[in-house]
Write a protein that holds these residues in place. Structure first.
Motif, PDB file in Angstrom:
ATOM      1  N   ALA A   1       0.831  -1.205   0.000  1.00 48.64           N
ATOM      2  CA  ALA A   1       0.000   0.000   0.000  1.00 48.64           C
ATOM      3  C   ALA A   1       0.868   1.258   0.000  1.00 48.64           C
ATOM      4  O   ALA A   1       0.582   2.223  -0.707  1.00 48.64           O
ATOM      5  CB  ALA A   1      -0.930  -0.004   1.214  1.00 48.64           C
ATOM      6  N   GLN A   2       1.935   1.257   0.795  1.00 47.84           N
ATOM      7  CA  GLN A   2       2.801   2.428   0.890  1.00 47.84           C
ATOM      8  C   GLN A   2       3.596   2.651  -0.389  1.00 47.84           C
ATOM      9  O   GLN A   2       3.927   3.780  -0.743  1.00 47.84           O
ATOM     10  CB  GLN A   2       3.770   2.283   2.077  1.00 47.84           C
ATOM     11  N   ALA A   3       3.950   1.554  -1.099  1.00 50.50           N
ATOM     12  CA  ALA A   3       4.801   1.667  -2.290  1.00 50.50           C
ATOM     13  C   ALA A   3       4.083   2.387  -3.420  1.00 50.50           C
ATOM     14  O   ALA A   3       4.701   3.091  -4.213  1.00 50.50           O
ATOM     15  CB  ALA A   3       5.255   0.279  -2.741  1.00 50.50           C
ATOM     16  N   GLY A   4       2.769   2.231  -3.486  1.00 51.01           N
ATOM     17  CA  GLY A   4       2.008   2.912  -4.532  1.00 51.01           C
ATOM     18  C   GLY A   4       2.231   2.279  -5.898  1.00 51.01           C
ATOM     19  O   GLY A   4       2.868   1.239  -6.017  1.00 51.01           O
ATOM     20  N   PRO A   5       1.684   2.907  -6.938  1.00 52.43           N
ATOM     21  CA  PRO A   5       1.768   2.322  -8.281  1.00 52.43           C
ATOM     22  C   PRO A   5       3.174   2.454  -8.876  1.00 52.43           C
ATOM     23  O   PRO A   5       3.909   3.374  -8.547  1.00 52.43           O
ATOM     24  CB  PRO A   5       0.757   3.137  -9.086  1.00 52.43           C
TER      25      PRO A   5
ATOM     26  N   LYS B   1       4.756  -7.079 -12.894  1.00 56.81           N
ATOM     27  CA  LYS B   1       4.201  -7.614 -11.643  1.00 56.81           C
ATOM     28  C   LYS B   1       5.132  -7.231 -10.504  1.00 56.81           C
ATOM     29  O   LYS B   1       6.334  -7.507 -10.576  1.00 56.81           O
ATOM     30  CB  LYS B   1       4.081  -9.148 -11.741  1.00 56.81           C
ATOM     31  N   GLY B   2       4.588  -6.603  -9.479  1.00 59.97           N
ATOM     32  CA  GLY B   2       5.393  -6.234  -8.316  1.00 59.97           C
ATOM     33  C   GLY B   2       5.171  -7.212  -7.186  1.00 59.97           C
ATOM     34  O   GLY B   2       5.210  -8.426  -7.382  1.00 59.97           O
ATOM     35  N   ILE B   3       4.881  -6.695  -6.001  1.00 64.09           N
ATOM     36  CA  ILE B   3       4.689  -7.547  -4.822  1.00 64.09           C
ATOM     37  C   ILE B   3       3.486  -8.467  -5.029  1.00 64.09           C
ATOM     38  O   ILE B   3       2.480  -8.053  -5.607  1.00 64.09           O
ATOM     39  CB  ILE B   3       4.479  -6.657  -3.588  1.00 64.09           C
ATOM     40  N   GLY B   4       3.596  -9.710  -4.577  1.00 61.20           N
ATOM     41  CA  GLY B   4       2.435 -10.585  -4.587  1.00 61.20           C
ATOM     42  C   GLY B   4       2.567 -11.841  -5.415  1.00 61.20           C
ATOM     43  O   GLY B   4       1.638 -12.628  -5.484  1.00 61.20           O
ATOM     44  N   ASP B   5       3.738 -12.039  -6.044  1.00 53.00           N
ATOM     45  CA  ASP B   5       3.936 -13.302  -6.762  1.00 53.00           C
ATOM     46  C   ASP B   5       5.292 -13.882  -6.348  1.00 53.00           C
ATOM     47  O   ASP B   5       5.943 -13.359  -5.445  1.00 53.00           O
ATOM     48  CB  ASP B   5       3.832 -13.097  -8.277  1.00 53.00           C
TER      49      ASP B   5
ATOM     50  N   CYS C   1       8.049 -13.907  -8.057  1.00 47.90           N
ATOM     51  CA  CYS C   1       9.090 -12.986  -8.510  1.00 47.90           C
ATOM     52  C   CYS C   1       8.422 -11.694  -8.952  1.00 47.90           C
ATOM     53  O   CYS C   1       7.258 -11.683  -9.342  1.00 47.90           O
ATOM     54  CB  CYS C   1       9.823 -13.541  -9.747  1.00 47.90           C
ATOM     55  N   ALA C   2       9.204 -10.610  -8.919  1.00 50.67           N
ATOM     56  CA  ALA C   2       8.795  -9.405  -9.647  1.00 50.67           C
ATOM     57  C   ALA C   2       9.109  -9.645 -11.125  1.00 50.67           C
ATOM     58  O   ALA C   2      10.075 -10.335 -11.466  1.00 50.67           O
ATOM     59  CB  ALA C   2       9.561  -8.196  -9.137  1.00 50.67           C
ATOM     60  N   VAL C   3       8.266  -9.099 -11.987  1.00 53.67           N
ATOM     61  CA  VAL C   3       8.431  -9.310 -13.426  1.00 53.67           C
ATOM     62  C   VAL C   3       8.608  -7.960 -14.097  1.00 53.67           C
ATOM     63  O   VAL C   3       7.760  -7.067 -13.946  1.00 53.67           O
ATOM     64  CB  VAL C   3       7.201 -10.040 -14.028  1.00 53.67           C
ATOM     65  N   ILE C   4       9.722  -7.809 -14.820  1.00 51.45           N
ATOM     66  CA  ILE C   4      10.058  -6.535 -15.457  1.00 51.45           C
ATOM     67  C   ILE C   4      10.289  -6.767 -16.946  1.00 51.45           C
ATOM     68  O   ILE C   4      10.982  -7.724 -17.340  1.00 51.45           O
ATOM     69  CB  ILE C   4      11.336  -5.936 -14.823  1.00 51.45           C
ATOM     70  N   ARG C   5       9.738  -5.894 -17.757  1.00 48.74           N
ATOM     71  CA  ARG C   5       9.901  -6.031 -19.196  1.00 48.74           C
ATOM     72  C   ARG C   5      11.368  -5.879 -19.584  1.00 48.74           C
ATOM     73  O   ARG C   5      12.049  -4.948 -19.156  1.00 48.74           O
ATOM     74  CB  ARG C   5       9.068  -4.966 -19.914  1.00 48.74           C
TER      75      ARG C   5
END
Ligand SMILES: [Mg+2]
Length: 337
Positions: free
Chosen positions: A12-16, A23-27, A29-33
């Motif tokens: 919540a604090q990190a924001g968009p 994909k950020g928090i919640g999986d 891994c983080a996924v970056i193009r």
């Protein structure tokens, strides 16, 4: 705060984020193009002395291997291939150099086996014992990445191997029960030197048949609850289908522990948990066989929320038990169940 509340607060604090982050928090891994066709996968895990390992019974070479396995497992869980590794080592003054060199040998050996390479890191003094944090960077085809959020009602729920072995092994090792009994070796080995199912994860992703996937680190009850929450579904597990209960029976008798609790809540299985349409059964079994693994269906994804365990009773009736998040929580006491 428990682990989930901590992560929710940070999210919540990190924001968009910006558009490069898929994909950020919640999986797992983080996924970056990375480019038009590929993505980077990033994950981090920490092993803390007296929390995650005990030097009294954990050989340093195997701990070095495990530090790699627990991290690359998250890369495999999204269908990716591990590429680069960063290591941060916290060590007390006067640390045992022989022990540390053996740890590094195990770590680099495992990196070679999984096809990744150490590119940097940090070393710091740690007054409270040894701490090892690994960051692993992997890559995958953007159109093949498997998230936790893809499960659909009607999907079969699969696991890639027996559950609860590592928890049983840890119980045997920490109480020094029958160290000479070779029948317990697979349990101890699963705690000391767990293999990561990276090749299977990549094959399942490439097959295009899987809807959602993650690795099992905190126990099936908790990890499946995460997958269901991300997918907006529920799940039902059938207790007699859980693989590995037979392998746990003798150790459970000897230690006075519950094998079902180990299988659902023990943690550190590092098997893959995934869902797919029931029609894909034979294809998925064949894919796993090419990796030398026997996958097992353990339940079904349903509409709604939460994970329910179906337990047949001696009188022919069935008990339904809500088991969401009944697994290992790093901020609760004991093993949580
Ligand atoms: Mg994971």
């Amino acid at each position: 705060m428990n682990e989930r509340q901590i992560i929710e607060y940070i999210t919540a604090q990190a924001g968009p984020a910006d558009g490069q982050l898929l994909k950020g928090i919640g999986d797992d891994c983080a996924v970056i193009r990375k480019d038009d066709q590929r993505v980077w996968l990033l994950t981090m895990d920490t092993l803390v002395e007296s929390v995650h390992f005990n030097r009294a019974f954990h050989p340093p070479e195997l701990l070095g291997r495990k530090a790699v396995s627990v991290n690359v497992s998250d890369i495999g869980a999204m269908g990716g291939k591990p590429v680069f590794v960063l290591l941060s080592a916290g060590m007390p003054h006067g640390f045992d150099e022989t022990w540390f060199l053996a740890f590094v040998r195990g770590l680099t050996e495992a990196c070679r086996e999984y096809g990744c390479f150490i590119i940097g890191g940090d070393t710091v003094a740690s007054p409270g014992g040894l701490t090892f944090t690994l960051t692993v960077i992997g890559e995958a085809r953007a159109d093949q990445v498997l998230y936790r959020s893809g499960a659909r009602p009607g999907d079969s729920v699969w696991v890639s191997g027996p559950l609860g072995l590592a928890a049983a092994g840890l119980e045997l090792l920490s109480r020094n029960i029958e160290p000479e009994n070779r029948a317990f070796d697979p349990l101890r080995e699963k705690h000391l030197n767990p293999p990561a199912r990276v090749a299977l994860g990549q094959e399942l992703a490439a097959s295009g048949r899987v809807h959602a996937m993650m690795d099992l680190s905190d126990g099936l009850a908790t990890d499946l609850a995460h997958l269901c929450k991300q997918s907006g579904t529920g799940a039902r597990l059938f207790a007699p289908d859980l693989p590995g209960l037979g392998m746990l029976a003798a150790a459970a008798r000897r230690t006075g522990c519950d094998p079902l609790h180990w299988a659902l809540s023990g943690g550190e299985d590092f098997e893959l948990l995934f869902t797919a349409s029931p029609e894909e059964r034979s294809t998925l079994v064949e894919v796993a066989e090419t990796c030398g693994l026997k996958i097992v269906p353990v339940g079904v994804i349903v509409a709604g929320a939460g994970v329910t365990l179906i337990q047949p009773e001696a009188d022919g009736t069935q008990r339904e038990i809500a088991i969401s998040y009944q697994g290992f929580d790093h901020f609760r006491n004991g093993n949580g169940g």
